[in-house]
Motif scaffolding. Structure first.
Motif, PDB file in Angstrom:
ATOM      1  N   ASP A   1       0.827  -1.214   0.000  1.00  8.81           N
ATOM      2  CA  ASP A   1       0.000   0.000   0.000  1.00  8.81           C
ATOM      3  C   ASP A   1       0.860   1.263   0.000  1.00  8.81           C
ATOM      4  OD1 ASP A   1      -2.264  -1.517  -0.027  1.00  8.81           O
ATOM      5  OD2 ASP A   1      -2.671  -1.340   2.126  1.00  8.81           O
ATOM      6  N   LYS A   2       1.926   1.261   0.793  1.00 13.71           N
ATOM      7  CA  LYS A   2       2.801   2.426   0.865  1.00 13.71           C
ATOM      8  C   LYS A   2       3.504   2.645  -0.473  1.00 13.71           C
ATOM      9  CE  LYS A   2       6.715   4.365   3.437  1.00 13.71           C
ATOM     10  NZ  LYS A   2       7.691   4.122   4.550  1.00 13.71           N
ATOM     11  N   GLY A   3       3.988   1.554  -1.077  1.00 14.57           N
ATOM     12  CA  GLY A   3       4.661   1.659  -2.366  1.00 14.57           C
ATOM     13  C   GLY A   3       3.728   2.122  -3.461  1.00 14.57           C
ATOM     14  N   LEU A   4       2.477   1.654  -3.417  1.00 13.27           N
ATOM     15  CA  LEU A   4       1.500   2.047  -4.421  1.00 13.27           C
ATOM     16  C   LEU A   4       1.178   3.529  -4.313  1.00 13.27           C
ATOM     17  CD1 LEU A   4      -0.362   1.253  -6.727  1.00 13.27           C
ATOM     18  CD2 LEU A   4      -2.058   0.531  -5.038  1.00 13.27           C
ATOM     19  N   LYS A   5       1.018   4.028  -3.085  1.00 13.97           N
ATOM     20  CA  LYS A   5       0.744   5.453  -2.893  1.00 13.97           C
ATOM     21  C   LYS A   5       1.892   6.304  -3.437  1.00 13.97           C
ATOM     22  CE  LYS A   5      -3.298   5.456  -0.855  1.00 13.97           C
ATOM     23  NZ  LYS A   5      -4.474   6.071  -1.541  1.00 13.97           N
ATOM     24  N   LYS A   6       3.124   5.855  -3.210  1.00 13.13           N
ATOM     25  CA  LYS A   6       4.276   6.588  -3.716  1.00 13.13           C
ATOM     26  C   LYS A   6       4.278   6.608  -5.240  1.00 13.13           C
ATOM     27  CE  LYS A   6       9.341   6.800  -3.472  1.00 13.13           C
ATOM     28  NZ  LYS A   6      10.570   6.213  -2.867  1.00 13.13           N
ATOM     29  N   TYR A   7       3.959   5.480  -5.837  1.00 15.53           N
ATOM     30  CA  TYR A   7       3.940   5.400  -7.291  1.00 15.53           C
ATOM     31  C   TYR A   7       2.831   6.275  -7.869  1.00 15.53           C
ATOM     32  CZ  TYR A   7       4.580   3.332 -11.907  1.00 15.53           C
ATOM     33  OH  TYR A   7       4.843   3.156 -13.240  1.00 15.53           O
ATOM     34  N   GLN A   8       1.656   6.237  -7.267  1.00 19.43           N
ATOM     35  CA  GLN A   8       0.557   7.078  -7.729  1.00 19.43           C
ATOM     36  C   GLN A   8       0.903   8.557  -7.592  1.00 19.43           C
ATOM     37  OE1 GLN A   8      -2.755   5.696  -5.369  1.00 19.43           O
ATOM     38  NE2 GLN A   8      -3.314   4.106  -6.843  1.00 19.43           N
ATOM     39  N   SER A   9       1.594   8.920  -6.534  1.00 23.42           N
ATOM     40  CA  SER A   9       2.003  10.312  -6.348  1.00 23.42           C
ATOM     41  C   SER A   9       2.922  10.758  -7.477  1.00 23.42           C
ATOM     42  CB  SER A   9       2.705  10.473  -4.995  1.00 23.42           C
ATOM     43  OG  SER A   9       3.195  11.785  -4.826  1.00 23.42           O
ATOM     44  N   GLU A  10       3.816   9.874  -7.907  1.00 24.91           N
ATOM     45  CA  GLU A  10       4.711  10.196  -9.018  1.00 24.91           C
ATOM     46  C   GLU A  10       3.918  10.358 -10.311  1.00 24.91           C
ATOM     47  OE1 GLU A  10       8.283  11.276 -10.555  1.00 24.91           O
ATOM     48  OE2 GLU A  10       7.969  10.698  -8.457  1.00 24.91           O
ATOM     49  N   LEU A  11       2.948   9.479 -10.535  1.00 23.59           N
ATOM     50  CA  LEU A  11       2.109   9.587 -11.730  1.00 23.59           C
ATOM     51  C   LEU A  11       1.308  10.886 -11.732  1.00 23.59           C
ATOM     52  CD1 LEU A  11       0.663   5.968 -12.139  1.00 23.59           C
ATOM     53  CD2 LEU A  11       2.380   7.071 -13.582  1.00 23.59           C
ATOM     54  N   LEU A  12       0.820  11.291 -10.561  1.00 21.86           N
ATOM     55  CA  LEU A  12       0.028  12.513 -10.476  1.00 21.86           C
ATOM     56  C   LEU A  12       0.869  13.727 -10.860  1.00 21.86           C
ATOM     57  CD1 LEU A  12      -2.804  13.554  -9.719  1.00 21.86           C
ATOM     58  CD2 LEU A  12      -1.928  13.943  -7.409  1.00 21.86           C
TER      59      LEU A  12
END
Length: 298
Positions: A17-28
């Motif tokens: 979950d933490k890694g996914l949030k970080k990845y989504q933040s980069e995409l945003l």
């Protein structure tokens, strides 16, 4: 970075979950840059596929998703490609990976990728560079003439099938492992592999060129219909009224306001069913896995 020649299941990376949030933040951050550039240069676009579902159902990312899909009309795509070669306001941070620039990958979808990062998946396992990316799906003009439309549609679908078959023979053991781990239906068989081996005698660049020429063969940007031939359901089932797909409205997506097709709700019903607002059970949620992942921060 030079890619490994072979990968196996021990290389597969799952995001918590933490890694996914970080990845989504980069995409945003990426799509904020990209969409600002599009609007400054009058490049038409909208979200596509699952990203539309995320915008309508979640007002942002689907919580377990890790990609952004973008529709872009052929005329705007050509303009974007030209600007990438002359305007460094976007190309300073990103590069455009297309079938023409990277034919060795065998991908018929273009991507905007961030320099200095690595997000290697199954289809670019052999790429020397494969930054974190957003996907571009070209919205093509469809002939009004029914005979020309028939040939455009079914030649495109044939070439798409051949290209997928050729590509998947390159590393089909890894493909099978990753499809199973992602929870996706394995969409190729021994017959498809045999097709790939047979047609693989022709360079993959040729198949990509032929597919692109077929998809872009209609130059009239005022036809009744458009299609997204590189979409998940391919040409015939990705054909839409132009007035529904190429006319946009603004909706929230996380902290941004972005374009979606004006008939998004009807599109989602067609694509996902009438209950598209209902969350799928956990075991039916797709996983998107990586072979390598680096944010280039160290």
């Amino acid at each position: 970075m030079v890619a490994k020649l072979k990968y196996d299941k021990s290389d597969i990376i799952r995001l918590d979950d933490k890694g996914l949030k970080k990845y989504q933040s980069e995409l945003l951050k990426m799509i904020s840059d990209v969409f600002n550039f599009f609007e400054e240069n009058e490049i038409q676009y909208s979200l596509s596929g699952g990203s539309i579902l995320g915008a309508i159902r979640h007002k942002g990312f689907i919580p377990w998703d890790d990609d952004v899909d973008i529709n872009i009309p052929r005329e705007s795509y050509n303009k974007l490609f030209s600007l990438f070669e002359t305007d460094n306001s976007l190309s300073r941070k990103y590069y455009l990976q297309s079938p023409k620039s990277h034919p060795e990958l065998g991908l018929h979808v273009s991507q905007i990728r961030k320099k200095g990062t690595v997000a290697r998946r199954k289809y670019d396992y052999a790429a020397e560079e494969c930054g974190i990316s957003v996907d571009l799906y070209i919205v093509e003009n469809v002939f009004d003439n029914p005979v020309k439309q028939f040939f455009q549609c079914y030649i495109s679908m044939f070439l798409t099938f051949v290209l997928a078959s050729v590509r998947e023979t390159k590393n089909h053991t890894l493909m099978k492992e990753m499809y199973c781990l992602e929870g996706r239906k394995l969409n190729y068989s021994m017959g498809k592999l045999m097709v790939g081996w047979f047609f693989g005698i022709v360079p993959i660049k040729n198949w990509l060129d032929w597919l692109d020429k077929c998809n872009a063969s209609c130059k009239d940007s005022h036809t009744k219909y458009v299609s997204i031939p590189t979409g998940r359901k391919h040409f015939r089932r990705e054909t839409y009224l132009r007035e529904n797909m190429n006319v946009y409205k603004k909706v929230p997506f996380e902290t941004l306001m972005v374009n979606v097709p004006v008939q998004s709700e009807e599109y989602l019903k067609m694509f996902y069913g009438d209950d598209y607002m209902v969350l799928p059970p956990v075991d039916k949620r797709e996983q998107h896995l990586f072979l390598e992942l680096s944010y280039g921060e160290e």
